[in-house]
Design a protein around this motif. Structure first.
Motif, PDB file in Angstrom:
ATOM      1  N   SER A 117      13.013  19.722 -28.046  1.00  0.00           N
ATOM      2  CA  SER A 117      13.009  18.839 -26.876  1.00  0.00           C
ATOM      3  C   SER A 117      14.320  18.047 -26.791  1.00  0.00           C
ATOM      4  N   GLU A 118      14.550  17.428 -25.639  1.00  0.00           N
ATOM      5  CA  GLU A 118      15.747  16.598 -25.460  1.00  0.00           C
ATOM      6  C   GLU A 118      15.763  15.445 -26.464  1.00  0.00           C
ATOM      7  N   ASP A 119      14.604  14.827 -26.688  1.00  0.00           N
ATOM      8  CA  ASP A 119      14.520  13.728 -27.650  1.00  0.00           C
ATOM      9  C   ASP A 119      14.853  14.219 -29.060  1.00  0.00           C
ATOM     10  N   GLU A 120      14.301  15.356 -29.429  1.00  0.00           N
ATOM     11  CA  GLU A 120      14.596  15.921 -30.746  1.00  0.00           C
ATOM     12  C   GLU A 120      16.074  16.278 -30.865  1.00  0.00           C
ATOM     13  N   MET A 121      16.645  16.772 -29.776  1.00  0.00           N
ATOM     14  CA  MET A 121      18.065  17.134 -29.777  1.00  0.00           C
ATOM     15  C   MET A 121      18.943  15.906 -29.990  1.00  0.00           C
ATOM     16  N   LYS A 122      18.590  14.807 -29.357  1.00  0.00           N
ATOM     17  CA  LYS A 122      19.367  13.572 -29.535  1.00  0.00           C
ATOM     18  C   LYS A 122      19.290  13.112 -30.990  1.00  0.00           C
ATOM     19  N   ILE A 123      18.105  13.136 -31.549  1.00  0.00           N
ATOM     20  CA  ILE A 123      17.936  12.741 -32.952  1.00  0.00           C
ATOM     21  C   ILE A 123      18.757  13.675 -33.848  1.00  0.00           C
ATOM     22  N   PHE A 124      18.664  14.966 -33.595  1.00  0.00           N
ATOM     23  CA  PHE A 124      19.416  15.937 -34.384  1.00  0.00           C
ATOM     24  C   PHE A 124      20.912  15.642 -34.332  1.00  0.00           C
ATOM     25  N   LYS A 125      21.438  15.419 -33.135  1.00  0.00           N
ATOM     26  CA  LYS A 125      22.868  15.140 -32.976  1.00  0.00           C
ATOM     27  C   LYS A 125      23.264  13.883 -33.743  1.00  0.00           C
ATOM     28  N   ASP A 126      22.464  12.833 -33.627  1.00  0.00           N
ATOM     29  CA  ASP A 126      22.761  11.576 -34.319  1.00  0.00           C
ATOM     30  C   ASP A 126      22.753  11.768 -35.832  1.00  0.00           C
ATOM     31  N   VAL A 127      21.737  12.447 -36.331  1.00  0.00           N
ATOM     32  CA  VAL A 127      21.631  12.679 -37.784  1.00  0.00           C
ATOM     33  C   VAL A 127      22.781  13.559 -38.253  1.00  0.00           C
ATOM     34  N   PHE A 128      23.062  14.622 -37.508  1.00  0.00           N
ATOM     35  CA  PHE A 128      24.140  15.533 -37.904  1.00  0.00           C
ATOM     36  C   PHE A 128      25.485  14.817 -37.898  1.00  0.00           C
TER      37      PHE A 128
END
Length: 148
Positions: A117-128
């Motif tokens: 999801s878009e929310d998961e993608m944002k979290i992924f980008k931030d963590v990465f």
């Protein structure tokens, strides 16, 4: 350490996708990667930039640039202000390769991020991004310790 074993699958999949382009245009992977890098990051247009930003070896980048120049895909120009600085520019002949590369990269991203999801993608980008910053900081610290 499962991540360290599994992340190689991402690279292997990308290389499998780009193999068709490399075969079509008789390019090695690094030559293709350099063309795409120069397209997306024209501000990093020296051999030193490519080595530094892509974490590649000088000898491999130098060899790849020589091949790309011989094939008429790039040209090297002396910087007007700094005669020691040689800048690298894509030539028109590279346009078709770049277009094919962009299509492959879109497919790659689409395939990898299916079901996220878009929310998961944002979290992924931030963590990465944080993981990358941490690694960069530790590498800088390690370099500083070597130089002391």
């Amino acid at each position: 350490m499962h991540f360290w074993d599994q992340h190689k699958n991402i690279t292997l999949y990308y290389e499998a996708l780009t193999k068709s382009i490399c075969d079509k245009y008789d390019l090695k992977q690094l030559e293709y990667d350099i063309l795409m890098f120069l397209h997306f990051y024209p501000q990093f247009n020296t051999a030193a930039d490519i080595v530094k930003v892509r974490k590649s070896t000088k000898s491999h980048v130098s060899t790849s640039l020589k091949v790309l120049e011989q094939k008429g895909l790039i040209e090297k120009k002396q910087n007007a202000k700094d005669k020691k600085c040689i800048e690298i520019y894509l030539l028109k002949k590279s346009d078709e390769i770049i277009e094919d590369g962009i299509d492959i990269q879109k497919k790659f991203m689409w395939d990898l991020f299916q079901g996220i999801s878009e929310d998961e993608m944002k979290i992924f980008k931030d963590v990465f991004d944080q993981i990358c910053k941490n690694a960069d900081n530790f590498l800088k610290e390690s370099d500083n310790e070597k130089n002391v």
